[in-house]
Scaffold this motif. Structure first.
Motif, PDB file in Angstrom:
ATOM      1  N   ASP A 105     -30.965  25.130 -21.031  1.00 32.59           N
ATOM      2  CA  ASP A 105     -29.759  25.800 -21.540  1.00 32.59           C
ATOM      3  C   ASP A 105     -29.145  24.990 -22.676  1.00 32.59           C
ATOM      4  O   ASP A 105     -28.698  25.554 -23.694  1.00 32.59           O
ATOM      5  CB  ASP A 105     -28.732  25.990 -20.420  1.00 32.59           C
ATOM      6  CG  ASP A 105     -29.162  27.045 -19.407  1.00 32.59           C
ATOM      7  OD1 ASP A 105     -30.049  27.871 -19.734  1.00 32.59           O
ATOM      8  OD2 ASP A 105     -28.627  27.041 -18.277  1.00 32.59           O
ATOM      9  N   LYS A 106     -29.132  23.676 -22.502  1.00 34.60           N
ATOM     10  CA  LYS A 106     -28.600  22.814 -23.562  1.00 34.60           C
ATOM     11  C   LYS A 106     -29.514  22.879 -24.782  1.00 34.60           C
ATOM     12  O   LYS A 106     -29.041  22.867 -25.940  1.00 34.60           O
ATOM     13  CB  LYS A 106     -28.482  21.371 -23.058  1.00 34.60           C
ATOM     14  CG  LYS A 106     -27.882  20.420 -24.072  1.00 34.60           C
ATOM     15  CD  LYS A 106     -27.505  19.088 -23.434  1.00 34.60           C
ATOM     16  CE  LYS A 106     -26.218  19.198 -22.659  1.00 34.60           C
ATOM     17  NZ  LYS A 106     -25.703  17.871 -22.232  1.00 34.60           N
ATOM     18  N   ARG A 108     -31.177  25.442 -25.758  1.00 35.91           N
ATOM     19  CA  ARG A 108     -30.850  26.692 -26.446  1.00 35.91           C
ATOM     20  C   ARG A 108     -29.578  26.533 -27.281  1.00 35.91           C
ATOM     21  O   ARG A 108     -29.503  27.031 -28.420  1.00 35.91           O
ATOM     22  CB  ARG A 108     -30.667  27.820 -25.421  1.00 35.91           C
ATOM     23  CG  ARG A 108     -30.213  29.122 -26.050  1.00 35.91           C
ATOM     24  CD  ARG A 108     -30.040  30.234 -25.043  1.00 35.91           C
ATOM     25  NE  ARG A 108     -29.530  31.440 -25.684  1.00 35.91           N
ATOM     26  CZ  ARG A 108     -29.477  32.632 -25.110  1.00 35.91           C
ATOM     27  NH1 ARG A 108     -29.908  32.789 -23.870  1.00 35.91           N
ATOM     28  NH2 ARG A 108     -28.992  33.668 -25.750  1.00 35.91           N
ATOM     29  N   ASP A 109     -28.587  25.846 -26.737  1.00 35.50           N
ATOM     30  CA  ASP A 109     -27.338  25.654 -27.480  1.00 35.50           C
ATOM     31  C   ASP A 109     -27.589  24.886 -28.777  1.00 35.50           C
ATOM     32  O   ASP A 109     -27.017  25.214 -29.831  1.00 35.50           O
ATOM     33  CB  ASP A 109     -26.319  24.911 -26.621  1.00 35.50           C
ATOM     34  CG  ASP A 109     -25.773  25.781 -25.494  1.00 35.50           C
ATOM     35  OD1 ASP A 109     -25.882  27.015 -25.591  1.00 35.50           O
ATOM     36  OD2 ASP A 109     -25.254  25.221 -24.508  1.00 35.50           O
ATOM     37  N   GLY A 114     -24.907  26.705 -30.877  1.00 36.83           N
ATOM     38  CA  GLY A 114     -23.777  26.878 -29.964  1.00 36.83           C
ATOM     39  C   GLY A 114     -23.114  25.567 -29.600  1.00 36.83           C
ATOM     40  O   GLY A 114     -21.980  25.550 -29.131  1.00 36.83           O
ATOM     41  N   ALA A 115     -23.818  24.464 -29.807  1.00 35.98           N
ATOM     42  CA  ALA A 115     -23.264  23.133 -29.529  1.00 35.98           C
ATOM     43  C   ALA A 115     -23.963  22.121 -30.422  1.00 35.98           C
ATOM     44  O   ALA A 115     -25.085  22.338 -30.886  1.00 35.98           O
ATOM     45  CB  ALA A 115     -23.456  22.782 -28.057  1.00 35.98           C
TER      46      ALA A 115
END
Length: 377
Positions: A105-106, A108-109, A114-115
């Motif tokens: 998930d990180k 993907r960010d 997204g991050a």
């Protein structure tokens, strides 16, 4: 009567001639068999004659064969235990997939923007760190000079542009499936996930392809489920080597008008049989595209076998699905940079080398076999 006498005489002469020829052959055979070189060559041929496992088993006493049958029964039981082992491995995969997911998930960010990674998260020491540092110093100097000259500052794109598309382009197995008109769509791919079947459910895994809003279809997720089997075949239990994919199921892509790349429109002329007039009609036919991946061939459930082309297509599909699950999703960044591809290439070269040696040995054996059959002993 005279004619009958002549016929009998001729027949008698033929018999005597045949006997004479037979005697000569027997004498010649005796002479040949007395030749020590010929006898040695024949013995060598007998000593080196191939002894197959099955031919050896046939020579064993009945009591020994009975014990071998008992061993086969034990082997079948081993295969069933092994099948249970792989079912538990699948449960472990599900358990550890949940541990991997926060990291993915990180990932993907960072890819989508997204991050932003922290300084600690972005710290990476490569093998060529000194060279990269020197190159970085030179680059910084150039940038400073450009800034002083009034050049525009370097742009900072969001996330990692074309991350998954670059992986598709880098991996031969995937790039072969991608057409030029697929590329703009794949640039909207943001993530790929693997989900395993729930406890108590038949063994399977699902690939989920996440897309940002685009001009091609309305789906935000495209899915492909692979159904698996982990049990020995009743008709051939000794062939069991672990779980195998036995079927797959895609999804419906909700294409926007005129954007479906899996079909193409062709024009065809038709002539009226009676009037002879000609008209032009348009029809849609299948088109090569990666997105056919989500409309796989369905394995027949009524026991009917697929034709050779369909079997080949399905085998490739299973291979691609397995590659996504085992390699692409867990090691995505290494396929983006190309490091995993280099590792794969080195491994394949080793396999090819072994196969080449095997081919040479096989050809030598065939040559010696043919040479012996031709009487060159």
């Amino acid at each position: 009567m005279a004619d009958n006498s002549k016929t009998e005489d001729a027949a008698s002469d033929s018999v005597e001639a045949a006997k004479g020829t037979g005697d000569k052959k027997e004498k010649l055979a005796d002479q040949v068999m007395q030749n020590p070189q010929v006898l040695a060559a024949l013995q060598d041929r007998l000593d080196n004659a191939p002894h197959t496992p099955s031919s050896y088993i046939e020579t064993l006493p009945k009591a020994v064969k009975r014990r071998i049958d008992a061993l086969k029964q034990l082997q079948v039981k081993c295969a069933h235990i092994e099948a249970k082992f792989y079912e538990e491995v699948h449960d472990l995969e599900r358990k550890y997939a949940a541990l991997y997911q926060p990291l993915f998930d990180k990932r993907r960010d960072f890819i989508t923007g997204g991050a932003e990674p922290t300084e600690a998260e972005a710290e990476w020491h490569s093998e060529n760190e000194e060279e990269e540092k020197l190159a970085g110093d030179v680059k910084n100097k150039v940038v400073i000079e450009e800034k002083e000259a009034g050049a525009a500052e370097e742009t900072n794109p969001k996330g990692i542009p074309d991350f998954w598309f670059t992986i598709f382009r880098n991996v031969d197995m995937l790039s072969e499936l991608v057409q030029e008109y697929d590329e703009p769509i794949l640039k909207h791919l943001q993530d790929i996930k693997v989900k395993f079947s729930e406890p108590g459910q038949p063994m399977s895994f699902t690939l989920e392809f996440y897309f940002e809003p685009n001009d091609y279809f309305t789906n935000s997720i495209l899915t492909k489920t692979y159904k698996m089997k982990s049990e020995p075949d009743k008709t051939d239990p000794f062939s069991f080597e672990g779980p195998e994919i036995v079927d797959c199921e895609g999804c419906t892509i909700d294409w926007k008008k005129g954007k479906n790349v899996t079909v193409k429109t062709i024009k065809k002329k038709q002539k009226h049989k009676g009037r002879g007039t000609v008209r032009t009609i348009t029809k849609q036919v299948p088109n090569d595209s990666f997105f056919n991946f989500f409309s796989p061939i369905k394995v027949s459930g009524d026991g009917e076998s697929l034709d050779e082309d369909s079997e080949c297509t399905l085998a490739i599909d299973f291979e691609v699905g397995h590659f996504f699950r085992e390699r692409i999703v867990p090691r995505a960044v290494l396929y983006f940079t190309g490091e995993a591809i280099e590792d794969d290439d080195n491994f394949e070269e080793g396999e090819e080398g072994e196969e080449e040696v095997s081919k040479i040995l096989f050809n030598l054996l065939v040559t010696f076999s043919l040479w012996g059959k031709q009487g060159n002993i």
